[in-house]
Write a protein that holds these residues in place. Sequence first.
Motif, PDB file in Angstrom:
ATOM      1  N   UNK A  87      80.705  39.239  26.961  1.00  0.00           N
ATOM      2  CA  UNK A  87      81.866  38.868  26.158  1.00  0.00           C
ATOM      3  C   UNK A  87      81.760  37.418  25.703  1.00  0.00           C
ATOM      4  N   UNK A  88      82.496  37.089  24.651  1.00  0.00           N
ATOM      5  CA  UNK A  88      82.514  35.716  24.179  1.00  0.00           C
ATOM      6  C   UNK A  88      83.051  34.765  25.230  1.00  0.00           C
ATOM      7  N   UNK A 145      83.294  44.044  26.956  1.00  0.00           N
ATOM      8  CA  UNK A 145      81.912  44.509  26.973  1.00  0.00           C
ATOM      9  C   UNK A 145      81.781  45.891  26.336  1.00  0.00           C
ATOM     10  N   UNK A 146      80.665  46.118  25.684  1.00  0.00           N
ATOM     11  CA  UNK A 146      80.363  47.416  25.094  1.00  0.00           C
ATOM     12  C   UNK A 146      78.949  47.812  25.507  1.00  0.00           C
ATOM     13  N   UNK A 147      78.573  49.046  25.189  1.00  0.00           N
ATOM     14  CA  UNK A 147      77.206  49.485  25.493  1.00  0.00           C
ATOM     15  C   UNK A 147      76.192  48.642  24.720  1.00  0.00           C
ATOM     16  N   UNK A 199      72.239  42.666  21.524  1.00  0.00           N
ATOM     17  CA  UNK A 199      72.962  42.274  20.314  1.00  0.00           C
ATOM     18  C   UNK A 199      73.409  43.527  19.581  1.00  0.00           C
ATOM     19  N   UNK A 200      74.642  43.478  19.092  1.00  0.00           N
ATOM     20  CA  UNK A 200      75.198  44.621  18.402  1.00  0.00           C
ATOM     21  C   UNK A 200      74.430  44.907  17.117  1.00  0.00           C
ATOM     22  N   UNK A 216      77.434  38.746  18.014  1.00  0.00           N
ATOM     23  CA  UNK A 216      77.553  40.057  18.662  1.00  0.00           C
ATOM     24  C   UNK A 216      78.600  40.072  19.764  1.00  0.00           C
ATOM     25  N   UNK A 217      79.095  38.893  20.151  1.00  0.00           N
ATOM     26  CA  UNK A 217      80.004  38.807  21.283  1.00  0.00           C
ATOM     27  C   UNK A 217      81.406  39.230  20.889  1.00  0.00           C
TER      28      UNK A 217
END
Length: 287
Positions: free
Chosen positions: A115-116, A108-110, A228-229, A103-104
């Motif tokens: 970040x990785x 950054x996202x919502x 997690x995305x 997911x990284x």
Amino acid sequence: MTDLGLDAPEPPALIAIQQPTGLADEMWREIAPLLADEGITEDSDPTDLPTLQAALDRAIARYNTALFTPTGKARGQAAELLRQVVVSVAAGENVHAARLLDSLGPDPTDAQPVTGAHAAGLAMLLLDNGSTGPAGIPAGLLTGTALPAGHWRGERAATDILALAREGRAHRSVQKLIVRHSGHHVTDGAALALAATVLTWVKRTRTPAADITETRWSAGSRPARDAVSHDETGPAPQPTPLTCQVPGPATAGLRQAAPPSCSHPTRLRHRGTGPCAQRVDVLPGAQ
């Protein structure tokens, strides 16, 4: 679905080099303030290339250190994600650990604020800290740590990271690690090395992994659900260090010289479905 554990040894990273249009100008703008601290600006007098390259190298080192050093809220979020990964590995929930790492992304996202680079950087900082034997950490913990049995994503990078961490040098070696192994392998490897260290701690003290991670580095309140995305079409891109090489004549000031040749990799989509053909990276440093 991806799994952190593999059925066969992890192959070396598959490498392709890509330099998107306009990337050098974009990176040049980002490092210009750092070069100004070195006394080099667009209005500087021309200087010889070795001096300019040395200043550029120092600026890039600062850029990459900041990229892989989370602070404040970002550090707490990265610590929580790493805690979830380590506890998942300890419980044998390797698919869930893989989903967290996949997911990284580079920003950054919502759906995923970590970040990785922040996850990898914090994992290496925690490992380096273990080399000094701070209070509460079992003596010789890193020396006695080996990767869990079997094969794992990031196992090659994890082996190198553990060796460097025993000398307190993993975090400062991040650029070399990524050039050697690729961005996503280093992120996987840093998390795997951290999990292996905690598993060794568990065996020595019979303390649950969740208690170790909670006490040692989990910070602040946790989200109600895993960060997690929900996009499971493939892993997100991983950020990697920037490398730049100054072009131009024998002497150059920033005003006279073209922007440096910069490599800033981006990760491509999955290729194939097996564990030996999962991802393709574009690496820095090859001109």
